[in-house]
Design a protein around this motif. Structure first.
Motif, PDB file in Angstrom:
ATOM      1  N   VAL A 206      14.501 -18.544  11.809  1.00 15.96           N
ATOM      2  CA  VAL A 206      14.731 -19.914  11.415  1.00 15.96           C
ATOM      3  C   VAL A 206      13.803 -20.139  10.166  1.00 15.96           C
ATOM      4  O   VAL A 206      14.222 -20.561   9.183  1.00 15.96           O
ATOM      5  N   TYR A 207      12.550 -19.759  10.373  1.00 19.30           N
ATOM      6  CA  TYR A 207      11.688 -20.065   8.989  1.00 19.30           C
ATOM      7  C   TYR A 207      11.668 -19.076   7.898  1.00 19.30           C
ATOM      8  O   TYR A 207      11.655 -19.461   6.888  1.00 19.30           O
ATOM      9  N   SER A 208      12.286 -17.800   8.362  1.00 22.49           N
ATOM     10  CA  SER A 208      12.538 -16.982   7.141  1.00 22.49           C
ATOM     11  C   SER A 208      13.664 -17.385   6.322  1.00 22.49           C
ATOM     12  O   SER A 208      13.673 -17.186   5.155  1.00 22.49           O
ATOM     13  N   ALA A 209      14.698 -17.994   6.890  1.00 24.65           N
ATOM     14  CA  ALA A 209      15.717 -18.485   6.444  1.00 24.65           C
ATOM     15  C   ALA A 209      15.672 -19.310   5.701  1.00 24.65           C
ATOM     16  O   ALA A 209      16.000 -19.860   4.470  1.00 24.65           O
ATOM     17  N   LYS A 210      14.464 -20.396   5.746  1.00 21.85           N
ATOM     18  CA  LYS A 210      14.342 -21.616   5.194  1.00 21.85           C
ATOM     19  C   LYS A 210      13.400 -21.104   3.860  1.00 21.85           C
ATOM     20  O   LYS A 210      13.656 -21.581   2.681  1.00 21.85           O
ATOM     21  N   HIS A 211      12.729 -19.997   4.049  1.00 17.97           N
ATOM     22  CA  HIS A 211      11.874 -19.215   2.684  1.00 17.97           C
ATOM     23  C   HIS A 211      12.827 -18.715   1.795  1.00 17.97           C
ATOM     24  O   HIS A 211      12.707 -18.775   0.491  1.00 17.97           O
ATOM     25  N   LEU A 212      14.002 -18.193   2.291  1.00 14.60           N
ATOM     26  CA  LEU A 212      15.168 -17.500   1.499  1.00 14.60           C
ATOM     27  C   LEU A 212      15.697 -18.674   0.728  1.00 14.60           C
ATOM     28  O   LEU A 212      16.156 -18.477  -0.569  1.00 14.60           O
ATOM     29  N   GLU A 213      15.985 -19.674   1.519  1.00 13.22           N
ATOM     30  CA  GLU A 213      16.725 -20.770   0.877  1.00 13.22           C
ATOM     31  C   GLU A 213      16.092 -21.538  -0.239  1.00 13.22           C
ATOM     32  O   GLU A 213      16.589 -21.890  -1.342  1.00 13.22           O
ATOM     33  N   GLU A 214      14.622 -21.800  -0.346  1.00  7.63           N
ATOM     34  CA  GLU A 214      13.719 -21.957  -1.097  1.00  7.63           C
ATOM     35  C   GLU A 214      13.807 -21.123  -2.299  1.00  7.63           C
ATOM     36  O   GLU A 214      13.321 -21.632  -3.249  1.00  7.63           O
ATOM     37  N   ALA A 215      13.940 -19.828  -2.012  1.00  4.26           N
ATOM     38  CA  ALA A 215      13.951 -18.832  -2.992  1.00  4.26           C
ATOM     39  C   ALA A 215      15.088 -18.937  -3.897  1.00  4.26           C
ATOM     40  O   ALA A 215      15.267 -17.877  -4.831  1.00  4.26           O
ATOM     41  N   GLY A 216      16.149 -19.554  -3.585  1.00  2.00           N
ATOM     42  CA  GLY A 216      17.482 -19.693  -4.018  1.00  2.00           C
ATOM     43  C   GLY A 216      18.289 -18.550  -3.701  1.00  2.00           C
ATOM     44  O   GLY A 216      19.385 -18.127  -4.129  1.00  2.00           O
ATOM     45  N   LEU A 217      18.164 -18.078  -2.411  1.00  2.00           N
ATOM     46  CA  LEU A 217      19.035 -16.879  -1.737  1.00  2.00           C
ATOM     47  C   LEU A 217      19.829 -17.411  -0.615  1.00  2.00           C
ATOM     48  O   LEU A 217      19.387 -18.330   0.055  1.00  2.00           O
ATOM     49  N   ASP A 218      21.071 -17.032  -0.789  1.00  8.10           N
ATOM     50  CA  ASP A 218      21.981 -17.573   0.491  1.00  8.10           C
ATOM     51  C   ASP A 218      21.918 -16.655   1.573  1.00  8.10           C
ATOM     52  O   ASP A 218      22.295 -15.515   1.196  1.00  8.10           O
ATOM     53  N   ILE A 219      21.621 -17.079   2.727  1.00  4.12           N
ATOM     54  CA  ILE A 219      21.466 -16.395   3.990  1.00  4.12           C
ATOM     55  C   ILE A 219      22.997 -15.673   4.330  1.00  4.12           C
ATOM     56  O   ILE A 219      23.029 -15.171   5.314  1.00  4.12           O
TER      57      ILE A 219
ATOM     58  N   ASP B 235       0.811  -1.245  -0.101  1.00  2.36           N
ATOM     59  CA  ASP B 235       0.029  -0.089   0.207  1.00  2.36           C
ATOM     60  C   ASP B 235       0.874   1.257   0.056  1.00  2.36           C
ATOM     61  O   ASP B 235       0.469   2.088  -0.484  1.00  2.36           O
ATOM     62  N   HIS B 236       2.108   1.197   0.557  1.00  3.28           N
ATOM     63  CA  HIS B 236       3.133   2.139   0.551  1.00  3.28           C
ATOM     64  C   HIS B 236       3.996   2.370  -0.645  1.00  3.28           C
ATOM     65  O   HIS B 236       5.047   2.862  -0.459  1.00  3.28           O
ATOM     66  N   GLY B 237       3.570   1.402  -1.602  1.00  4.88           N
ATOM     67  CA  GLY B 237       4.711   1.612  -2.769  1.00  4.88           C
ATOM     68  C   GLY B 237       5.616   0.637  -3.027  1.00  4.88           C
ATOM     69  O   GLY B 237       6.125   0.662  -4.286  1.00  4.88           O
ATOM     70  N   PHE B 238       5.958  -0.451  -2.133  1.00  2.00           N
ATOM     71  CA  PHE B 238       6.776  -1.334  -2.346  1.00  2.00           C
ATOM     72  C   PHE B 238       6.160  -2.569  -3.347  1.00  2.00           C
ATOM     73  O   PHE B 238       5.181  -2.984  -2.915  1.00  2.00           O
ATOM     74  N   ALA B 239       7.131  -3.082  -4.240  1.00  4.29           N
ATOM     75  CA  ALA B 239       6.661  -4.154  -5.390  1.00  4.29           C
ATOM     76  C   ALA B 239       6.288  -5.439  -4.472  1.00  4.29           C
ATOM     77  O   ALA B 239       7.156  -5.941  -3.704  1.00  4.29           O
ATOM     78  N   ARG B 240       4.996  -5.676  -4.460  1.00  5.37           N
ATOM     79  CA  ARG B 240       4.474  -6.896  -3.790  1.00  5.37           C
ATOM     80  C   ARG B 240       5.215  -8.228  -4.481  1.00  5.37           C
ATOM     81  O   ARG B 240       5.433  -9.232  -3.652  1.00  5.37           O
ATOM     82  N   GLU B 241       5.766  -8.150  -5.696  1.00  3.35           N
ATOM     83  CA  GLU B 241       6.382  -9.438  -6.180  1.00  3.35           C
ATOM     84  C   GLU B 241       7.861  -9.705  -5.258  1.00  3.35           C
ATOM     85  O   GLU B 241       8.377 -10.765  -5.574  1.00  3.35           O
ATOM     86  N   ASN B 242       8.208  -8.597  -4.808  1.00  4.33           N
ATOM     87  CA  ASN B 242       9.537  -8.646  -4.150  1.00  4.33           C
ATOM     88  C   ASN B 242       9.389  -9.118  -2.540  1.00  4.33           C
ATOM     89  O   ASN B 242      10.432  -9.148  -1.816  1.00  4.33           O
ATOM     90  N   ILE B 243       8.445  -9.406  -2.190  1.00  2.00           N
ATOM     91  CA  ILE B 243       7.847  -9.714  -0.870  1.00  2.00           C
ATOM     92  C   ILE B 243       7.547 -11.103  -0.570  1.00  2.00           C
ATOM     93  O   ILE B 243       6.953 -11.894  -1.165  1.00  2.00           O
ATOM     94  N   ILE B 244       8.279 -12.016   0.339  1.00  2.00           N
ATOM     95  CA  ILE B 244       8.119 -13.262   0.716  1.00  2.00           C
ATOM     96  C   ILE B 244       7.387 -13.442   2.076  1.00  2.00           C
ATOM     97  O   ILE B 244       7.756 -12.753   3.046  1.00  2.00           O
ATOM     98  N   LEU B 245       6.283 -14.039   2.295  1.00  4.74           N
ATOM     99  CA  LEU B 245       5.577 -14.030   3.481  1.00  4.74           C
ATOM    100  C   LEU B 245       5.852 -15.268   4.044  1.00  4.74           C
ATOM    101  O   LEU B 245       5.909 -16.622   3.578  1.00  4.74           O
ATOM    102  N   GLU B 246       6.239 -15.226   5.530  1.00  5.82           N
ATOM    103  CA  GLU B 246       6.626 -16.267   6.471  1.00  5.82           C
ATOM    104  C   GLU B 246       5.494 -16.096   7.312  1.00  5.82           C
ATOM    105  O   GLU B 246       5.528 -15.349   8.313  1.00  5.82           O
ATOM    106  N   THR B 247       4.569 -17.194   7.242  1.00  8.50           N
ATOM    107  CA  THR B 247       3.282 -17.091   8.303  1.00  8.50           C
ATOM    108  C   THR B 247       3.124 -17.889   9.312  1.00  8.50           C
ATOM    109  O   THR B 247       1.989 -18.063   9.957  1.00  8.50           O
ATOM    110  N   GLN B 248       4.042 -18.587   9.622  1.00  7.37           N
ATOM    111  CA  GLN B 248       4.072 -19.758  10.647  1.00  7.37           C
ATOM    112  C   GLN B 248       4.646 -19.395  12.101  1.00  7.37           C
ATOM    113  O   GLN B 248       4.463 -20.169  13.106  1.00  7.37           O
ATOM    114  N   SER B 249       5.589 -18.416  12.034  1.00  3.33           N
ATOM    115  CA  SER B 249       6.146 -18.245  13.280  1.00  3.33           C
ATOM    116  C   SER B 249       5.605 -17.600  14.321  1.00  3.33           C
ATOM    117  O   SER B 249       4.649 -16.774  13.923  1.00  3.33           O
ATOM    118  N   HIS B 250       5.951 -17.615  15.874  1.00  5.86           N
ATOM    119  CA  HIS B 250       5.207 -17.359  16.859  1.00  5.86           C
ATOM    120  C   HIS B 250       6.162 -16.410  17.739  1.00  5.86           C
ATOM    121  O   HIS B 250       5.956 -16.118  19.108  1.00  5.86           O
TER     122      HIS B 250
END
Length: 212
Positions: free
Chosen positions: A139-152, A117-132
């Protein structure tokens, strides 16, 4: 007569000595304050921006989401991120936070909507929805990044309120991140800020011991 008076004074003085149990309690209380002060110093020491190199990935840590949108603290985090993203529009951003019992949706969804809504490209956003909690966020964000082919290990910017960053950086190291940079969002809601600066030193101990 003088000797008798002296004995009475000594006896009276002995009667006012601190009981051993109270002395132990006061010693432990003082020790606790010193330890808390040292931990608070660690928390305060990490509450500032620190960008190293040119990271291409950002992780924004979640916080309370209301029916009407992000809480004040979460909005502070998102606004801080948007300031940086204005000059780094091609970054990949992970918004991290699950849905609590009193939340209308996953925190990550509310965060993604706010950024878009504030102008950042939604296609550049990864959602991590399980953490509490913070440990799971990272930990969960790292897994999403690795699945996207990005090295943490290539570098990451973690965004949260300043009081939170010492613990977040410690847990990021445990989760495998390297070259960790941080952005310290303000805490606009004063009562919450004061409460968190009391809570966070204790949370730092808890995370150090248990979040592995």
């Amino acid at each position: 007569m003088s000797d008798q008076k002296s004995k009475i004074e000594v006896s009276s003085y002995k009667g006012r000595r601190i009981p051993p149990v109270l002395k132990l309690f006061l010693t432990l209380a003082l020790l606790g304050l010193l330890v808390f002060g040292a931990l608070l110093g660690q928390v305060l020491g990490g509450a500032h921006d620190n960008i190293s190199g040119d990271p291409q990935v950002m992780v924004i840590l979640g916080c309370q989401l209301h029916d009407w949108g992000p809480s004040v603290m979460l909005q502070d985090r998102l606004d801080k991120a948007l300031e940086y993203l204005a000059s780094h529009p091609d970054m990949t951003v992970v918004v991290s936070g699950g849905q609590g019992e009193n939340e209308p949706a996953a925190e990550a969804q509310g965060m993604a909507d706010y950024l878009a809504d504030h102008g950042f490209a939604r296609e550049n956003i990864i959602l991590e929805t399980q953490s509490h909690n913070t440990h799971q966020n990272l930990v969960y964000s790292a897994k999403h990044l690795e699945e996207a082919g990005l090295d943490i290990k290539d570098g990451v910017v973690i965004v949260s309120n300043g009081f939170h960053l010492t613990r977040a950086k410690m847990l990021a190291g445990r989760a495998g991140y390297e070259n960790v940079s941080v952005l310290a969002a303000p805490s606009s809601h004063t009562p919450t800020r004061l409460k968190m600066y009391v809570r966070e030193p204790l949370a730092l101990v808890k995370s150090f011991v248990f979040d592995r």
